[in-house]
Design a protein around this motif. Structure first.
Motif, PDB file in Angstrom:
ATOM      1  N   TYR A 132       0.801  -1.220   0.000  1.00 20.82           N
ATOM      2  CA  TYR A 132       0.000   0.000   0.000  1.00 20.82           C
ATOM      3  C   TYR A 132       0.835   1.270   0.000  1.00 20.82           C
ATOM      4  O   TYR A 132       0.419   2.273  -0.560  1.00 20.82           O
ATOM      5  N   GLY A 133       2.004   1.260   0.629  1.00 21.07           N
ATOM      6  CA  GLY A 133       2.829   2.450   0.547  1.00 21.07           C
ATOM      7  C   GLY A 133       3.723   2.674   1.743  1.00 21.07           C
ATOM      8  O   GLY A 133       3.353   2.401   2.886  1.00 21.07           O
ATOM      9  N   LEU A 134       4.917   3.156   1.451  1.00 21.00           N
ATOM     10  CA  LEU A 134       5.850   3.612   2.472  1.00 21.00           C
ATOM     11  C   LEU A 134       5.800   5.137   2.483  1.00 21.00           C
ATOM     12  O   LEU A 134       5.795   5.782   1.438  1.00 21.00           O
ATOM     13  N   ALA A 135       5.769   5.700   3.683  1.00 18.04           N
ATOM     14  CA  ALA A 135       5.513   7.134   3.811  1.00 18.04           C
ATOM     15  C   ALA A 135       6.739   7.958   3.464  1.00 18.04           C
ATOM     16  O   ALA A 135       7.882   7.495   3.586  1.00 18.04           O
ATOM     17  N   ALA A 136       6.495   9.179   3.043  1.00 19.84           N
ATOM     18  CA  ALA A 136       7.587  10.140   2.867  1.00 19.84           C
ATOM     19  C   ALA A 136       8.297  10.328   4.199  1.00 19.84           C
ATOM     20  O   ALA A 136       7.678  10.294   5.254  1.00 19.84           O
ATOM     21  N   GLY A 137       9.607  10.501   4.126  1.00 18.61           N
ATOM     22  CA  GLY A 137      10.400  10.654   5.343  1.00 18.61           C
ATOM     23  C   GLY A 137      11.096   9.388   5.784  1.00 18.61           C
ATOM     24  O   GLY A 137      11.811   9.396   6.788  1.00 18.61           O
ATOM     25  N   CYS A 138      10.901   8.287   5.055  1.00 18.19           N
ATOM     26  CA  CYS A 138      11.684   7.080   5.347  1.00 18.19           C
ATOM     27  C   CYS A 138      13.158   7.404   5.094  1.00 18.19           C
ATOM     28  O   CYS A 138      13.497   8.023   4.088  1.00 18.19           O
ATOM     29  N   LYS A 139      14.016   6.972   5.986  1.00 18.22           N
ATOM     30  CA  LYS A 139      15.441   7.332   5.905  1.00 18.22           C
ATOM     31  C   LYS A 139      16.288   6.071   5.878  1.00 18.22           C
ATOM     32  O   LYS A 139      16.084   5.163   6.679  1.00 18.22           O
ATOM     33  N   ILE A 140      17.262   6.057   4.970  1.00 16.49           N
ATOM     34  CA  ILE A 140      18.169   4.923   4.829  1.00 16.49           C
ATOM     35  C   ILE A 140      19.590   5.460   4.652  1.00 16.49           C
ATOM     36  O   ILE A 140      19.829   6.332   3.813  1.00 16.49           O
ATOM     37  N   ASP A 141      20.519   4.959   5.453  1.00 21.44           N
ATOM     38  CA  ASP A 141      21.920   5.332   5.359  1.00 21.44           C
ATOM     39  C   ASP A 141      22.756   4.093   5.088  1.00 21.44           C
ATOM     40  O   ASP A 141      22.496   3.020   5.637  1.00 21.44           O
ATOM     41  N   ILE A 142      23.792   4.252   4.243  1.00 23.40           N
ATOM     42  CA  ILE A 142      24.762   3.176   4.004  1.00 23.40           C
ATOM     43  C   ILE A 142      26.125   3.652   4.475  1.00 23.40           C
ATOM     44  O   ILE A 142      26.571   4.735   4.113  1.00 23.40           O
ATOM     45  N   LEU A 143      26.751   2.857   5.344  1.00 18.62           N
ATOM     46  CA  LEU A 143      28.095   3.170   5.825  1.00 18.62           C
ATOM     47  C   LEU A 143      29.023   2.007   5.527  1.00 18.62           C
ATOM     48  O   LEU A 143      28.605   0.846   5.504  1.00 18.62           O
ATOM     49  N   GLY A 144      30.272   2.319   5.271  1.00 15.79           N
ATOM     50  CA  GLY A 144      31.276   1.295   5.057  1.00 15.79           C
ATOM     51  C   GLY A 144      32.293   1.316   6.187  1.00 15.79           C
ATOM     52  O   GLY A 144      32.659   2.385   6.688  1.00 15.79           O
ATOM     53  N   VAL A 145      32.731   0.138   6.608  1.00 19.78           N
ATOM     54  CA  VAL A 145      33.798   0.022   7.600  1.00 19.78           C
ATOM     55  C   VAL A 145      35.097  -0.188   6.832  1.00 19.78           C
ATOM     56  O   VAL A 145      35.238  -1.162   6.089  1.00 19.78           O
ATOM     57  N   ARG A 146      36.028   0.736   7.000  1.00 15.06           N
ATOM     58  CA  ARG A 146      37.271   0.658   6.233  1.00 15.06           C
ATOM     59  C   ARG A 146      37.943  -0.701   6.419  1.00 15.06           C
ATOM     60  O   ARG A 146      38.065  -1.188   7.544  1.00 15.06           O
ATOM     61  N   ALA A 147      38.400  -1.256   5.309  1.00 17.49           N
ATOM     62  CA  ALA A 147      39.079  -2.554   5.372  1.00 17.49           C
ATOM     63  C   ALA A 147      40.481  -2.380   5.949  1.00 17.49           C
ATOM     64  O   ALA A 147      41.100  -1.328   5.778  1.00 17.49           O
TER      65      ALA A 147
END
Length: 236
Positions: A221-236
């Motif tokens: 049905y729908g995901l609301a505006a304002g959903c937040k997603i962050d991608i982080l990397g851990v240095r090798a």
């Protein structure tokens, strides 16, 4: 013949004899005085301009040095931190699907990839009553039975239980050369109860990780505006 106090210019009286030399001498004195005054004004202006230029140069050099020092300090802090923010997405409109871009991630540069998200549902449409939805998560929009969890094949990398209040999830993708194995963690509050899951799911395809361009969050049905997603990397 009388003369002025400051420049000794001639001041004739009725009994004085008027000579050309007296006129010429007065004009020479006036010319010299005016030239000296003009030279003094020009010298003062030049001195002020030089002083202003020196002040501007000094301030510019000081500002450049401060900027360089701050830039070096920020870079040093970034280099010291093992986490690198690769991208951050906050949705601006309601949507039935959120596509999280994985393109451009150099998987070999990072030990793990961490994904943090907060998902919230839209209000139900007219005539529909629900408090939560199951949100399948897929890779590259692939809905085939190519995902496994506990040895069982499925059509999604994981299915998230999302309620209308909003739920926070995290996903850890350990370093590896092929496929994606994801450790999901999340907490959900539904009907006054807390549900916590910690499930290891993996994609059994033999494709290189670089072939995965999107992670897809799909809602009926729908995901609301304002959903937040962050991608982080851990240095090798």
């Amino acid at each position: 013949m009388q003369q002025t106090t400051n420049y000794q210019l001639n001041q004739w009286e009725k009994t004085d004899r008027i000579l050309m030399a007296d006129f010429n001498g007065d004009n020479s004195k006036v010319d010299a005085a005016l030239k000296a005054s003009a030279d003094a004004v020009a010298a003062e202006a030049a001195a002020r301009a030089a002083a202003d230029a020196a002040e501007v140069a000094a301030r510019t050099a000081a500002d450049d040095a401060e900027i360089a020092a701050r830039t070096a300090a920020v870079q040093a802090a970034r280099d010291a931190c093992p986490l690198v923010l690769l991208r951050s997405v906050t949705t601006s409109v309601d949507a039935n699907q959120i596509d999280l871009s994985l393109a451009g991630i150099d998987w070999e540069n990072y030990g793990d990839i961490l994904i943090y998200m907060r998902l919230t549902l839209t209000a139900p449409p007219a005539g529909v009553n629900y408090n939560y939805q199951y949100i399948p998560v897929r890779l590259n929009n692939n809905s085939g039975s190519v995902y496994t969890s506990g040895g069982t094949a499925g059509t999604a990398l994981i299915t998230l239980l999302v309620d209308r209040v909003g739920v926070s999830f995290s996903c850890q993708i350990p370093r590896g050369n092929r496929g994606i194995s994801a450790l999901w963690n999340g907490m959900n509050i539904l009907n006054g109860y807390q549900y916590f899951f910690n499930t290891l799911t993996s994609c059994n395809t033999d494709q290189l990780r670089s072939s995965f361009t999107t992670m897809n969050f799909i809602s009926q049905y729908g995901l609301a505006a304002g959903c937040k997603i962050d991608i982080l990397g851990v240095r090798a």
